[in-house]
Write a protein that holds these residues in place. Structure first.
Motif, PDB file in Angstrom:
ATOM      1  N   VAL A   1       0.863  -1.183   0.000  1.00  0.00           N
ATOM      2  CA  VAL A   1       0.000   0.000   0.000  1.00  0.00           C
ATOM      3  C   VAL A   1       0.900   1.234   0.000  1.00  0.00           C
ATOM      4  CG1 VAL A   1      -1.873   1.206   1.173  1.00  0.00           C
ATOM      5  CG2 VAL A   1      -1.754  -1.297   1.261  1.00  0.00           C
ATOM      6  N   GLY A   2       0.948   1.935  -1.121  1.00  0.00           N
ATOM      7  CA  GLY A   2       1.891   3.027  -1.306  1.00  0.00           C
ATOM      8  C   GLY A   2       3.077   2.522  -2.110  1.00  0.00           C
TER       9      GLY A   2
ATOM     10  N   GLU B   1       1.740 -13.512  -5.322  1.00  0.00           N
ATOM     11  CA  GLU B   1       1.149 -12.305  -5.902  1.00  0.00           C
ATOM     12  C   GLU B   1       1.643 -11.067  -5.145  1.00  0.00           C
ATOM     13  OE1 GLU B   1      -1.385 -10.948  -8.903  1.00  0.00           O
ATOM     14  OE2 GLU B   1      -1.488 -13.060  -8.276  1.00  0.00           O
ATOM     15  N   LEU B   2       1.933  -9.990  -5.892  1.00  0.00           N
ATOM     16  CA  LEU B   2       2.295  -8.702  -5.275  1.00  0.00           C
ATOM     17  C   LEU B   2       1.256  -7.675  -5.702  1.00  0.00           C
ATOM     18  CD1 LEU B   2       6.183  -8.560  -5.869  1.00  0.00           C
ATOM     19  CD2 LEU B   2       5.028  -8.622  -3.646  1.00  0.00           C
ATOM     20  N   LEU B   3       0.248  -7.472  -4.859  1.00  0.00           N
ATOM     21  CA  LEU B   3      -0.805  -6.509  -5.169  1.00  0.00           C
ATOM     22  C   LEU B   3      -0.309  -5.101  -4.870  1.00  0.00           C
ATOM     23  CD1 LEU B   3      -3.795  -8.306  -3.392  1.00  0.00           C
ATOM     24  CD2 LEU B   3      -3.026  -8.550  -5.779  1.00  0.00           C
ATOM     25  N   GLY B   4      -0.615  -4.161  -5.743  1.00  0.00           N
ATOM     26  CA  GLY B   4      -0.263  -2.770  -5.492  1.00  0.00           C
ATOM     27  C   GLY B   4      -1.508  -1.927  -5.253  1.00  0.00           C
ATOM     28  N   VAL B   5      -1.497  -1.145  -4.169  1.00  0.00           N
ATOM     29  CA  VAL B   5      -2.574  -0.184  -3.879  1.00  0.00           C
ATOM     30  C   VAL B   5      -1.912   1.184  -3.856  1.00  0.00           C
ATOM     31  CG1 VAL B   5      -4.367   0.514  -2.252  1.00  0.00           C
ATOM     32  CG2 VAL B   5      -3.732  -1.915  -2.439  1.00  0.00           C
ATOM     33  N   SER B   6      -2.194   2.007  -4.864  1.00  0.00           N
ATOM     34  CA  SER B   6      -1.486   3.285  -4.951  1.00  0.00           C
ATOM     35  C   SER B   6      -2.181   4.147  -5.997  1.00  0.00           C
ATOM     36  CB  SER B   6      -0.018   3.037  -5.314  1.00  0.00           C
ATOM     37  OG  SER B   6       0.821   4.070  -4.874  1.00  0.00           O
ATOM     38  N   SER B   7      -1.571   5.272  -6.345  1.00  0.00           N
ATOM     39  CA  SER B   7      -2.126   6.121  -7.404  1.00  0.00           C
ATOM     40  C   SER B   7      -1.907   5.458  -8.770  1.00  0.00           C
ATOM     41  CB  SER B   7      -1.422   7.471  -7.392  1.00  0.00           C
ATOM     42  OG  SER B   7      -0.078   7.315  -7.801  1.00  0.00           O
TER      43      SER B   7
ATOM     44  N   ILE C   1      -0.018  -7.261   4.556  1.00  0.00           N
ATOM     45  CA  ILE C   1      -0.314  -5.919   4.044  1.00  0.00           C
ATOM     46  C   ILE C   1       0.821  -5.004   4.486  1.00  0.00           C
ATOM     47  CG2 ILE C   1      -1.956  -3.986   4.071  1.00  0.00           C
ATOM     48  CD1 ILE C   1      -4.153  -5.978   4.657  1.00  0.00           C
ATOM     49  N   TYR C   2       1.545  -4.444   3.511  1.00  0.00           N
ATOM     50  CA  TYR C   2       2.758  -3.658   3.778  1.00  0.00           C
ATOM     51  C   TYR C   2       2.451  -2.192   3.516  1.00  0.00           C
ATOM     52  CZ  TYR C   2       7.835  -2.706   3.780  1.00  0.00           C
ATOM     53  OH  TYR C   2       9.098  -2.254   4.072  1.00  0.00           O
TER      54      TYR C   2
END
Lengths: 289, 289
Positions: B7-8, B28-34, B63-64
């Motif tokens: 996250v970020g 899996e490496l999920l990305g939560v960002s802009s 969750i990082y």
């Protein structure tokens, strides 16, 4: 300018000799220094022969004093009765008011030209000397009287070794380096003292590159600094006083939650230092404060 | 640990993704960002797919949170109702007391592990991400409860990406970085403010590498720092107060002509920082003061 005497064959003096050679100087380079420094200087070609101060004063056209500030002050006294009025004496000391004053008391008029190359590196000694040490660096001259042929020749050589010569008065020089050199040194030293006094193991474990940057100057040899500080007390009091004001303002702004404008002004100034083309007087650093 | 949500996706989050991949992580490496950060992260392989925070909370084992401190505090509130008790939430924020406190209010017990990698570089953004950013760097963990299988797995991955894990309490962490990170930042900013306020052309002409070192941190982005400062006021007041004492002592020692012992203690500490093998508690830094 046929014979140059370098008094104090260390990093600065040795680099000056190497730089002159690289720029095409073919005359004699006399070295006046300790035995091991002369030996190393002869080997590297920074000097071409050994001399005593008396011999150097009797034969050199240019006498280049590249010792620590306190030693330069002593050498000027000794040089007094030895100096011929037709030579040029200059120095590379880090403060200028005390040295220029001493020279005016002890040397014949029109002989002395104060100087300060803004150049250096972490290593000391002629072993670390570098013919390009002065290239693209500011070299401050603080002229009082000398508009002689020799002083013109010396300026010409400073250009040929790549220096950017700037003229200012001795007092303007000392006031300026109090802010740009002596203050950063004292801040770095005080930061290291703060952490040393805390004497807590985690301080030497949990740190990043920022702390290393900020404590690099604290590694500077104390002996060089003591005479710099002693000969610029007024300038240093002004600079450290101004810093205490800014630091206290920043500290208080954290409690009130409004340090942003100080961070922005600081980042702007730090950026301009790295982009000198856009740095000129009155460009509004202070306007945003 | 099969699915990780970052996250970020900036310098730290992107580097964490790249480091996991380099160390052999195949999940899996999920990305939560802009949007732009996700695009760049996908291209570099720092993440393998986009996700919303809701999706990430529903599927990720780890969750990082690698956002600025103020954003981490907000994300913890949002995560509260979304977090499954069997996942691990950790963060990379620069202060720990406020974040650990917020996590204890909003997340299920045993889910949160506070962290702070002591790593970074001048550039920001996932474009600057580096799989070796954490290698040979300290990674502080501030464990409160979690002794779960997942927290053990996470520590194992920290070792595999080359970090040197150190445990300390959130308050010990914040007190330490106040001295080793926040204080150097504030000193650098205050130095640049001091010179900016002086608004004198020669200050930007007559300076050497020392001033550049001492003003590098002043280039740091203010927005990152504001929430760091706001969440560590007590630690920062202690560290800045201690520095003011040392700086004032050093300043006064120049007038009395006796700064040598402070220079020596500072040089000794700065040397030990660079030679960590010989640095341990009670080795006598403070004894020489």
């Amino acid at each position: 300018m046929k014979t140059v005497a370098i008094v104090g064959v260390g990093l600065i003096g040795g680099s000056f000799g190497l730089a002159l050679r690289k720029a095409g100087f073919t005359g004699e380079l006399l070295g006046v220094s300790s035995g091991p420094a002369l030996e190393a200087g002869l080997q590297s070609g920074a000097i071409s022969s050994r001399a005593t101060l008396e011999d150097a004063a009797g034969t050199a056209d240019l006498i280049y004093l590249s010792q620590p500030v306190d030693r330069i002050l002593q050498t000027l006294e000794t040089l007094g009765p030895l100096t011929r009025p037709e030579c040029l004496v200059t120095d590379a000391g880090s403060t200028k008011v005390a040295i220029v004053q001493k020279a005016s008391e002890y040397l014949p008029p029109g002989v002395f030209l104060g100087g300060h190359p803004i150049a250096g590196k972490e290593q000391r000694g002629v072993q670390a000397a570098d013919p390009d040490l002065f290239r693209n660096r500011v070299y401050v001259l603080t002229p009082i009287d000398p508009q002689t042929q020799l002083s013109g020749e010396f300026r010409h050589w400073l250009s040929r070794i790549g220096s950017n010569v700037i003229q200012m008065s001795p007092s303007e020089h000392d006031a300026t380096v109090a802010f740009t050199s002596h203050l950063p040194q004292l801040i770095s030293t005080a930061l290291a003292v703060t952490l040393a006094k805390r004497n807590q193991a985690s301080l030497a474990e949990v740190f990043g590159s920022g702390l290393l940057d900020m404590t690099r100057l604290a590694l500077s040899p104390p002996d060089l600094w003591l005479s710099i500080l002693a000969t610029n007390q007024a300038g240093i009091m002004a600079a450290t006083g101004a810093f205490l004001d800014s630091f206290t303002e920043l500290r208080e702004s954290i409690l009130t939650g409004d340090p942003a404008h100080l961070f922005e002004a600081a980042a702007q100034f730090a950026g301009k230092l790295r982009n000198p083309a856009s740095t000129k007087q009155g460009d509004g650093f202070a306007n945003s404060l």
